[in-house]
Design an enzyme around this catalytic site. Sequence first.
Site, PDB file in Angstrom:
ATOM      1  N   HIS A  31      40.211  29.443  43.523  1.00 24.21           N
ATOM      2  CA  HIS A  31      40.695  30.805  43.772  1.00 24.21           C
ATOM      3  C   HIS A  31      40.157  31.778  42.706  1.00 24.21           C
ATOM      4  CE1 HIS A  31      43.753  33.768  45.160  1.00 24.21           C
ATOM      5  NE2 HIS A  31      43.680  34.167  43.903  1.00 24.21           N
ATOM      6  N   GLU A  32      40.355  31.418  41.438  1.00 31.57           N
ATOM      7  CA  GLU A  32      39.936  32.315  40.365  1.00 31.57           C
ATOM      8  C   GLU A  32      38.413  32.400  40.270  1.00 31.57           C
ATOM      9  OE1 GLU A  32      42.083  34.177  39.186  1.00 31.57           O
ATOM     10  OE2 GLU A  32      43.867  33.077  39.813  1.00 31.57           O
TER      11      GLU A  32
ATOM     12  N   HIS B 174      37.250  35.323  42.405  1.00 26.86           N
ATOM     13  CA  HIS B 174      37.345  36.619  41.715  1.00 26.86           C
ATOM     14  C   HIS B 174      36.243  36.748  40.671  1.00 26.86           C
ATOM     15  CE1 HIS B 174      41.124  37.532  43.612  1.00 26.86           C
ATOM     16  NE2 HIS B 174      41.798  36.585  43.004  1.00 26.86           N
TER      17      HIS B 174
END
Length: 439
Positions: free
Chosen positions: A18-19, A22
Amino acid sequence: MTTVIAGILMLGVLVFVHELGHFAVAKWCNVKVLRFSLGFGPKLVSKQWGETEYLICAIPLGGYVQMLGEGSGEHGEEAELTPEERRRSFADQKVSRRLAIVSAGPLMNLILPFLILPISFMSGVQMPTYLEEPAVIGHVIAESEAAKSGFMAGDQVLSVNQRAVESWNQTNKAFVNSAGDLLRFEVERDGKLLTLEIPEENNSLEGMQALGLLPMQQARVGGLADNMPAEKAGLQVGDLILQIGDQKIATWYDLKVVIQQYGGATVPLQLERAGQTISVELTPEQRDGEGDFLIGIAPMQQTEVKRYGFVAAFEEGAKRTWELIELTVVFVQKLFSGSVSAKNIGGPITVVQVAGQAAQTDLAAILSVLAFISIQLGILNLLPIPILDGGHILFNLIELILRRPVSIRVREMAQQVGIAMLLMLMVLAFYNDIVRLLS
């Protein structure tokens, strides 16, 4: 402890993915990333690499990517920055770029299953054979929703809410869009067609078994508990129990009722082993002198391993991913509409427990659980709740429409509301987890 550690590691993989979404898109947009953290709270490990500090923190329930010009604080969007820093500030990027950066995290979680489920299908998925068989009911749990609606052993489910089904697998999938609604079953019983209904308040999201409907199951021994009556009497894995005392045993579900009738008395058993009928005697026992009488056996679950070729695995993986996305979206929709009970919400304890149990099985199970949790994490983060990625996406879309940013004051107030909502959700999730553990 092994289960907990394995579960935390699997959850860490999903947070990292997920990170990383980003982080990668921020770098692609030339936004300065100050921190990339797995976990929250006190630092456990920290490494400065280039302009970014990489951290692993003590609380493994999430993570974050901190960018220059994001939020408040000394490096926030109101900080005094040089022209070069301003050019690389998150707050000074075009709305389209900010949307791409914020959306990348949950999108990575939704993309991941398309990549890992094909590997699962290529390595081989162990499936219970009954899932592909007609949905013939082997047992109806007493006092269950199905029992109250009139289901009986031997009924064959033909359709659910006018959707024809040919197997247990199709029947379970037919529940997805009907979760929280009245369930109308067409069943065949002794050559006659009947319509049976289960009210709106039901556990259909968890499948047929949660409604109290169990598949046909032979009384065949699949496991033996140490130092229990069955092992002492010489029963072996694969034995088919034909009779206890003077009572015939047709299915696995007959065993408990018959054993309780004989209680602690020594009773003869007739078994089929390698095509021959043999007789043994045993005496059922209670644990610590109370509760049900037990003989110490587990059922044999008939399974088969399905392996797919490269192309077929990707097709099956994509199909399964869409099914899981649909299931999660329907659950969220039904939850907010009140059609599904909030008791179905699971928290970090359940996630770690499920992930940990899968991590101790095989590669296919690990990847399947990773895919399912990844989809839930992705969709949860897309909800338009301030503090979540979905809230940030909402603010950027409003800016795109109004052609001016939402004021910092409004965003801070909205985030406080979002934090309160998230805390209430976490309290509820932890409560549900603890109730499940205790029950």
